[in-house]
Design a protein around this motif. Structure first.
Motif, mmCIF file in Angstrom:
data_model
loop_
_atom_site.group_PDB
_atom_site.id
_atom_site.type_symbol
_atom_site.label_atom_id
_atom_site.label_comp_id
_atom_site.label_asym_id
_atom_site.label_seq_id
_atom_site.Cartn_x
_atom_site.Cartn_y
_atom_site.Cartn_z
ATOM 1 N N TYR A 64 0.827 -1.200 0.000
ATOM 2 C CA TYR A 64 0.000 0.000 0.000
ATOM 3 C C TYR A 64 0.869 1.260 0.000
ATOM 4 O O TYR A 64 0.615 2.208 -0.749
ATOM 5 N N ILE A 65 1.909 1.281 0.819
ATOM 6 C CA ILE A 65 2.794 2.456 0.884
ATOM 7 C C ILE A 65 3.518 2.654 -0.440
ATOM 8 O O ILE A 65 3.620 3.776 -0.941
ATOM 9 N N GLU A 67 2.545 1.713 -3.406
ATOM 10 C CA GLU A 67 1.600 2.112 -4.452
ATOM 11 C C GLU A 67 1.194 3.570 -4.319
ATOM 12 O O GLU A 67 1.048 4.272 -5.314
ATOM 13 N N THR A 68 0.990 4.036 -3.085
ATOM 14 C CA THR A 68 0.566 5.422 -2.917
ATOM 15 C C THR A 68 1.720 6.405 -3.093
ATOM 16 O O THR A 68 1.492 7.542 -3.480
ATOM 17 N N SER A 69 2.944 5.980 -2.849
ATOM 18 C CA SER A 69 4.066 6.906 -2.990
ATOM 19 C C SER A 69 4.540 7.017 -4.435
ATOM 20 O O SER A 69 5.164 8.000 -4.804
ATOM 21 N N HIS A 70 4.283 6.027 -5.266
ATOM 22 C CA HIS A 70 4.691 6.062 -6.668
ATOM 23 C C HIS A 70 3.482 5.822 -7.564
ATOM 24 O O HIS A 70 3.273 4.705 -8.041
ATOM 25 N N PRO A 71 2.667 6.832 -7.810
ATOM 26 C CA PRO A 71 1.492 6.602 -8.675
ATOM 27 C C PRO A 71 1.933 6.297 -10.111
ATOM 28 O O PRO A 71 2.889 6.884 -10.626
#
Length: 118
Positions: A64-65, A67-71
């Motif tokens: 999750y981290i 994925e959200t930090s590298h869109p």
């Protein structure tokens, strides 16, 4: 040995081989037959609760981290003749979208939906 008949020699050899094989085989006691490993499930239960489940949770948080930090940007649409071929309509909706269609990610045969509207 010249005076001993062959059948006696074969019988002696056969019994000595049987004894040698029997001495190397370990016979299990009655505790192994009836289960005998009391408390073995506790080890696996503790491994599941204290190793497996926390590992799964940590991996999910890491995904999750990341994925959200590298869109991710979606790739540009290229109309290849062998991709998104519709030989038969889907039995739901307008027949052009798959069951789990996502307009932001999945392209239709003619392009992305928001690009087609413009």
């Amino acid at each position: 040995m010249a005076g001993i008949p062959n059948y006696v020699l074969r019988r002696l050899l056969h019994t000595s081989l049987q004894r040698a094989a029997a001495s190397t085989v370990q016979v299990r006691g009655p505790s192994a037959v009836s289960g005998g490993h009391e408390g073995g499930y506790k080890v696996w239960k503790n491994l599941a609760f204290f190793v497996a489940f926390p590992s799964i949770i940590l991996c999910a948080v890491n995904c999750y981290i990341q994925e959200t930090s590298h869109p991710h940007e979606r790739p540009p649409f290229v109309k290849y003749e062998y991709m998104r071929v519709r030989t038969k309509r889907f039995p739901w909706g307008d027949g052009n979208k798959s069951l789990f269609h996502n307009p932001k990610v999945n392209a239709l045969p003619d392009g992305y939906e928001d690009e087609l509207e413009n």
